[in-house]
Design a protein around this motif. Structure first.
Motif, mmCIF file in Angstrom:
data_model
loop_
_atom_site.group_PDB
_atom_site.id
_atom_site.type_symbol
_atom_site.label_atom_id
_atom_site.label_comp_id
_atom_site.label_asym_id
_atom_site.label_seq_id
_atom_site.Cartn_x
_atom_site.Cartn_y
_atom_site.Cartn_z
ATOM 1 N N CYS A 86 -15.212 -35.531 1.995
ATOM 2 C CA CYS A 86 -16.638 -35.493 2.322
ATOM 3 C C CYS A 86 -17.151 -34.062 2.155
ATOM 4 O O CYS A 86 -16.378 -33.122 1.949
ATOM 5 C CB CYS A 86 -16.879 -35.999 3.745
ATOM 6 N N ASP A 87 -18.464 -33.899 2.248
ATOM 7 C CA ASP A 87 -19.062 -32.578 2.059
ATOM 8 C C ASP A 87 -18.528 -31.555 3.061
ATOM 9 O O ASP A 87 -18.314 -30.389 2.718
ATOM 10 C CB ASP A 87 -20.585 -32.663 2.176
ATOM 11 N N VAL A 138 -15.191 -26.651 4.395
ATOM 12 C CA VAL A 138 -14.048 -25.971 5.017
ATOM 13 C C VAL A 138 -13.154 -25.370 3.933
ATOM 14 O O VAL A 138 -12.686 -24.225 4.045
ATOM 15 C CB VAL A 138 -13.252 -26.947 5.907
ATOM 16 N N LEU A 139 -12.917 -26.142 2.872
ATOM 17 C CA LEU A 139 -12.112 -25.648 1.752
ATOM 18 C C LEU A 139 -12.771 -24.429 1.106
ATOM 19 O O LEU A 139 -12.114 -23.428 0.832
ATOM 20 C CB LEU A 139 -11.930 -26.761 0.717
ATOM 21 N N ILE A 145 -16.554 -35.611 -4.941
ATOM 22 C CA ILE A 145 -17.336 -34.376 -4.832
ATOM 23 C C ILE A 145 -18.798 -34.661 -5.170
ATOM 24 O O ILE A 145 -19.103 -35.313 -6.168
ATOM 25 C CB ILE A 145 -16.805 -33.278 -5.763
ATOM 26 N N SER A 146 -19.695 -34.161 -4.341
ATOM 27 C CA SER A 146 -21.131 -34.354 -4.533
ATOM 28 C C SER A 146 -21.762 -33.040 -4.992
ATOM 29 O O SER A 146 -21.094 -32.018 -5.144
ATOM 30 C CB SER A 146 -21.778 -34.802 -3.223
ATOM 31 N N ASN A 147 -23.076 -33.067 -5.171
ATOM 32 C CA ASN A 147 -23.793 -31.834 -5.488
ATOM 33 C C ASN A 147 -23.670 -30.815 -4.364
ATOM 34 O O ASN A 147 -23.554 -29.614 -4.605
ATOM 35 C CB ASN A 147 -25.266 -32.132 -5.761
ATOM 36 N N ALA A 148 -23.696 -31.309 -3.120
ATOM 37 C CA ALA A 148 -23.544 -30.403 -1.969
ATOM 38 C C ALA A 148 -22.167 -29.747 -1.998
ATOM 39 O O ALA A 148 -22.038 -28.533 -1.766
ATOM 40 C CB ALA A 148 -23.741 -31.171 -0.669
ATOM 41 N N LEU A 170 -18.551 -24.944 -3.279
ATOM 42 C CA LEU A 170 -17.536 -24.333 -4.136
ATOM 43 C C LEU A 170 -18.125 -23.178 -4.948
ATOM 44 O O LEU A 170 -17.470 -22.156 -5.152
ATOM 45 C CB LEU A 170 -16.937 -25.389 -5.072
ATOM 46 N N SER A 171 -19.359 -23.352 -5.399
ATOM 47 C CA SER A 171 -20.017 -22.289 -6.167
ATOM 48 C C SER A 171 -20.208 -21.039 -5.314
ATOM 49 O O SER A 171 -20.006 -19.916 -5.781
ATOM 50 C CB SER A 171 -21.369 -22.781 -6.690
ATOM 51 N N ARG A 172 -20.576 -21.234 -4.063
ATOM 52 C CA ARG A 172 -20.731 -20.095 -3.156
ATOM 53 C C ARG A 172 -19.405 -19.370 -2.979
ATOM 54 O O ARG A 172 -19.355 -18.144 -2.939
ATOM 55 C CB ARG A 172 -21.259 -20.576 -1.802
ATOM 56 N N ALA A 173 -18.325 -20.152 -2.859
ATOM 57 C CA ALA A 173 -17.000 -19.547 -2.696
ATOM 58 C C ALA A 173 -16.627 -18.713 -3.913
ATOM 59 O O ALA A 173 -16.029 -17.639 -3.784
ATOM 60 C CB ALA A 173 -15.955 -20.643 -2.466
#
Length: 199
Positions: free
Chosen positions: A57-58, A63-64, A84-87, A92-95
């Protein structure tokens, strides 16, 4: 080998050819996965994390992603067919804005990732210098907005060598950017990027 719940982990030690495998399978995944993600933040041995065919889930992805911002050892992350959703893609992009050590990201077969998620990825491609392989898992040929965003981002990114996506022949413009000599010569790179699944 150790068996847990639906999850495959491979730990590769630096100069050692031997791999330690951990397999997770079963139904009680929720009790194991988030503590493992939290631990990833301070893990300095894990090089490959495969989370294919697990429903995440999102909040799991958040958390990942939070752990990825602190982790410096992980080189390959696979979250294919993981709901995996857009959220989740945004997390992941922020990470990846902070994490520059991850070199391979597999997002294939996640139907929840649309143009919105791909645009988030395109933003981070402008500044991430570690990622060398990206599987976006969507047919970019049918998504002109996403193609344009990724095409523009690739003009700034010279670390990405391979861009994989589902579905036959891809857009000529994206192929042109990925193979542009100017893109690889901007900082003296010698390797020639390719698009897997688009050529």
């Amino acid at each position: 080998n150790t068996v847990f719940n639906g999850l495959f982990l491979r730990v590769c030690s630096g100069g050692n050819d031997a791999d330690d495998d951990v397999m997770m399978e079963g139904t009680n995944l929720r009790t194991n996965i988030r503590p493992m993600f939290h631990a990833l933040a301070h893990n300095d041995a894990l090089h490959t994390l495969q989370l294919s065919h697990i429903v995440l889930c999102d909040n799991d992805i958040k958390v990942l992603a939070d752990a990825l911002q602190k982790n410096t050892s992980l080189r390959e992350l696979t979250v294919a067919s993981a709901n995996i959703s857009n959220a989740g893609t945004k997390y992941l992009s922020r990470a990846l804005r902070r994490n520059q050590s991850l070199t391979s990201l597999h997002l294939g077969d996640n139907s929840g990732i649309t143009a919105i998620g791909l645009i988030e990825l395109s933003k981070v491609l402008r500044i991430n210098t570690g990622l060398q392989y990206l599987d976006v898992g969507n047919d970019l040929a049918s998504n002109e907005v996403a193609v344009q965003a990724i095409t523009q981002a690739l003009q700034y990114n010279i670390s990405l060598h391979d861009l994989a996506c589902d579905g036959g022949n891809g857009p000529d413009e994206l192929e042109r950017i990925m193979s542009m000599e100017t893109r690889t010569s901007m900082r003296g790179k010698q390797t020639s990027p390719t698009i897997l699944g688009l050529l």
